[in-house]
Every structure is written in C-alpha cells, then in structure tokens.
Write a protein that holds these residues in place. Structure first.
Motif, PDB file in Angstrom:
ATOM      1  N   ASN A  64      -6.413  -6.291  -2.818  1.00 42.17           N
ATOM      2  CA  ASN A  64      -7.101  -6.309  -4.119  1.00 42.17           C
ATOM      3  C   ASN A  64      -8.588  -6.684  -3.959  1.00 42.17           C
ATOM      4  N   LYS A  72       1.201  -8.188  -1.019  1.00 42.54           N
ATOM      5  CA  LYS A  72      -0.130  -8.690  -1.331  1.00 42.54           C
ATOM      6  C   LYS A  72      -0.624  -9.583  -0.202  1.00 42.54           C
ATOM      7  N   GLU A  99      -7.756   2.774  -7.056  1.00 45.16           N
ATOM      8  CA  GLU A  99      -7.032   2.560  -8.311  1.00 45.16           C
ATOM      9  C   GLU A  99      -7.987   2.175  -9.438  1.00 45.16           C
ATOM     10  N   HIS A 157      -1.696   5.591  -7.404  1.00 46.52           N
ATOM     11  CA  HIS A 157      -1.390   4.226  -7.825  1.00 46.52           C
ATOM     12  C   HIS A 157      -0.527   4.303  -9.094  1.00 46.52           C
ATOM     13  N   LYS A 206       5.176  -2.729  -0.002  1.00 44.17           N
ATOM     14  CA  LYS A 206       3.762  -3.124   0.044  1.00 44.17           C
ATOM     15  C   LYS A 206       3.642  -4.559  -0.430  1.00 44.17           C
ATOM     16  N   ASP A 252      -1.980  -5.012   0.582  1.00 47.83           N
ATOM     17  CA  ASP A 252      -2.943  -4.785  -0.502  1.00 47.83           C
ATOM     18  C   ASP A 252      -3.733  -6.072  -0.724  1.00 47.83           C
ATOM     19  N   GLU A 283      -4.814  -1.614   1.857  1.00 50.44           N
ATOM     20  CA  GLU A 283      -5.280  -1.185   0.527  1.00 50.44           C
ATOM     21  C   GLU A 283      -6.353  -2.132  -0.003  1.00 50.44           C
ATOM     22  N   GLU A 284      -7.401  -1.539  -0.531  1.00 51.22           N
ATOM     23  CA  GLU A 284      -8.517  -2.278  -1.132  1.00 51.22           C
ATOM     24  C   GLU A 284      -8.956  -3.485  -0.302  1.00 51.22           C
TER      25      GLU A 284
END
Ligand code: CA
Length: 380
Positions: A200, A169, A250, A300, A167, A198, A224-225
């Motif tokens: 965030n 970023k 998370e 998570h 995964k 991800d 993700e997010e």
C-alpha cells in the motif's frame, strides 16, 4: 432503445467485528459502498458500484451525471461515458469523479446484457475462459501483539478453504518484521501456494528495492504498490531493479492515467479497478493499452458482489497474456475480509472452490441483488 428513466444511489454501511488496518494506518471499522441502480422505461434494472467514499460518489451521480443520462439509450454506453467524462474532466479527471462514472458504466452494461439475454462478457469480446483462478486478499494487521501468529493462522485457513494463491499486507514499519512475517507465512503454506505482498505504497525507492530482494528469496510472485503512486520515475527504478514483478495502479484512472504507466513500463502488472478506473468500458481500453506495451493487466477488486461480478466478466474477456500452450490466465482478487455486501447482497453468492471462481452466465452481471440487504444497511 432502452431509455434510462431513473438512477438511484444506495449508500450502505456495515460495522466490522474485528477492525483491521494496512500500512496506511487507518482502521477499517466498517465496510460500505455506493451501489448504483439504473432503471429503464421498460422496467429493466441495472446495478453498478463505485469504489471509494460512497457519499462522494453519490454526490457526483445525483448532482452531475444523473440528470444528464435520463432519457438516453442505455446501449449508448460508451457515448454516455465520453459525454459524462468530458463534462467533468476540467474538475476531476481522476479520483471519485471517475469512480462515480464507473458505477454508471457497470449498471448500463448490466442493462444491455439483460435486454440482450447475454452475460456481459459475451458482449465485450467473449469468453476466453469460463472460470478463473482467484487469490485470497487478506492478512491485514489486526492484533498488534500477534502479527506473525495471526498471519500464519489466516494463511493456513485460506489454504484449508482451497485457495492456491494468497496476497498478504506488508509495511509494519520494520522491514525486518515484514520479512519475518512473510517468511513465517511462506513456511506455513509451503512452496506450492502462490504468495504476493502488498505494501500500500509505504516505502521509499531504496527501501523497496532492498526489501524486494529479500522477498524474492521467499518466492513472492509480485510486489504490489511498493512506493507512492505519484512517483512514476521511482516505479521505473524499482521495477528495473527487481526480478520479481512489480504491480500497482488501483489508484489510477482512465486510459490517460494508465498510458503514462504502461508506455514507460513503470510496472510489470497494472491493476485497474472496474469500480474506480472508469468501469468495464474504460478498463477494456486500459487492458488493450497495457497489452500493446507488454504490461500485464490483473484487475484490483475490493467491494461488493456487484463489483466482483463486474470484475469476473472483465476477466473472462481478457486475452491470455501472452497466449501459449498452457497460458497463465490473470487472477481474480478475491478479498476475504469481513464484508456482508460481498457475501449477502446476491441470491447466489460468488464463491471459490479449490481457488476457482465460475464466471456468471446469466444475463447482464449474472447476479440477483437482494434489496432487503440494501435496506438493512442503508445509510441514505
Ligand atoms: Ca492493493
């Protein structure tokens, strides 16, 4: 009876050699944790961990929770959970109040397992699996002049180490650069390694949908997010618009927090953290709630060996989603950034071989904590 005699918070911190960041923008210059130790009158010791700012977790435990659990039976773990939650919820039904509660819950399960002579997963439903596939979490932003090269090198390193899923970023402030970087990683690792991204929660709804459509072409498994966790309506929109799975959670807490996500199917995958969302007891309830609504639960994990072990027991006892001839079991998030508390805190570190991590089989969490490591990095 296993009467609780003492509760201690070990707040630890260690510097990071190469500070890294995500789309959040703050630099991780150190890794730290609030490690919870609970001792019974019989001398049994249980370990837990709280996610998030460790001094805040410590304050909750020392001033609020600790005094309420002294003298109680560790086997009343869920009774204690309900009591502590109901004591605190008027002031904090989410966030650090629940992270602190999570650390206590995990430590109590560790005690129960040690007293029974059984690993935790055997006490919360049993072993659906004795090992799990893990994915490497990494590919943060470190050297801003070598963002693409560095991501490619790091991904290749994980593949060389045996990982079969990674995964990375995203959220560099330029969707074009994000796509370029994900494409470079995909080309470097080939089509057989699973790849997730991800963000965030750094995108708007239209930006997330637009970017998600491009990421789908690169065979990204989940996004993700993508957007802010407060915007559930937005999550419904992004999840419906994209073919790829949308993940998050998370930063959500307890069965009540996750209820609103899963009943609306605002995400395809929820990611409660056992060290944050309410411990093993509460994550079991969250997973059941998610399963009843057809939402996948893939926890998570971002902490020490204690949190990682707790996550492994939780994963071992999660039913296949859905059951099938060759089910696709939930993945372990195996974060790979510099963290001595993940690698050095236990006598036998948790490791992966070809991406597979064994579920601990010794009683309780199945790990032996090295006190000298706590002493070496102790803040208070
Ligand atoms: Ca994440």
């Amino acid at each position: 009876m296993s009467l609780i005699k003492k509760i201690t918070c070990h707040v630890v911190s260690a510097p990071v050699e190469r500070p890294f960041t995500s789309s959040r923008g703050w630099l991780y210059k150190q890794r730290g944790s609030c490690i919870v130790e609970i001792e019974t009158a019989d001398g049994v010791v249980g370990w837990g961990e709280c996610y998030g700012p460790s001094q805040v977790a410590r304050a909750y435990i020392e001033s609020q929770y600790g005094p309420r659990i002294i003298g109680r039976d560790a086997f009343d773990v869920e009774v204690i959970w309900e009591d502590l939650y109901n004591r605190i919820k008027d002031y904090g039904s989410k966030g650090m109040a629940i992270s602190a509660l999570s650390g206590i819950d995990i430590a109590l399960w560790d005690i129960i397992g040690k007293v029974c002579g059984k690993p935790i997963h055997k006490l919360i439903g049993g072993a659906y699996r004795t090992e799990v596939q893990s994915y490497a979490t990494g590919l943060y932003f470190i050297d801003m002049d070598r963002l693409i090269e560095e991501a490619v090198e790091e991904a290749q390193e994980y593949v060389a180490q045996g990982f079969t899923a990674i995964k990375m970023k995203i959220g560099l402030g330029s969707p074009k650069l994000d796509i370029e970087r994900v494409r470079a990683v995909r080309e470097a690792i080939g089509g057989d390694v699973r790849l997730m991204v991800d963000a965030n929660h750094c995108f708007t709804v239209p930006a997330a949908i637009k970017l998600g459509r491009e990421l789908e072409k690169l065979d990204v498994e989940w996004f993700e997010e993508p957007i802010s966790p407060e915007d559930l309506d937005g999550y419904v929109e992004v999840t419906r618009a994209l073919d790829m799975a949308v993940a998050g959670g998370e930063n959500e807490f307890t069965r009540w927090g996750f209820r609103d996500i899963v009943t609306r199917k605002a995400m395809d995958i929820v990611q409660p953290d056992v060290c944050a969302a309410g411990g093993i007891s509460e994550c079991r309830k969250i997973a059941t709630l998610a399963a009843a609504h057809g939402v996948e639960c893939v926890p998570h994990a971002w902490g020490s060996a204690i949190g990682l072990a707790a996550t492994l027991h939780f994963l071992a006892a999660l039913p296949d989603q859905p059951p099938s001839f060759r089910p696709m079991p939930p993945l372990l998030e195996f974060e790979q950034c510099e963290n001595p508390f993940r690698d050095l805190l236990t006598v036998d570190p948790i490791v992966q071989v070809r991406g597979v991590v064994q579920i601990p089989t010794a009683p309780g969490l199945g790990i032996e904590v090295k006190r000298d490591v706590l002493d070496r990095y102790r803040v208070v």
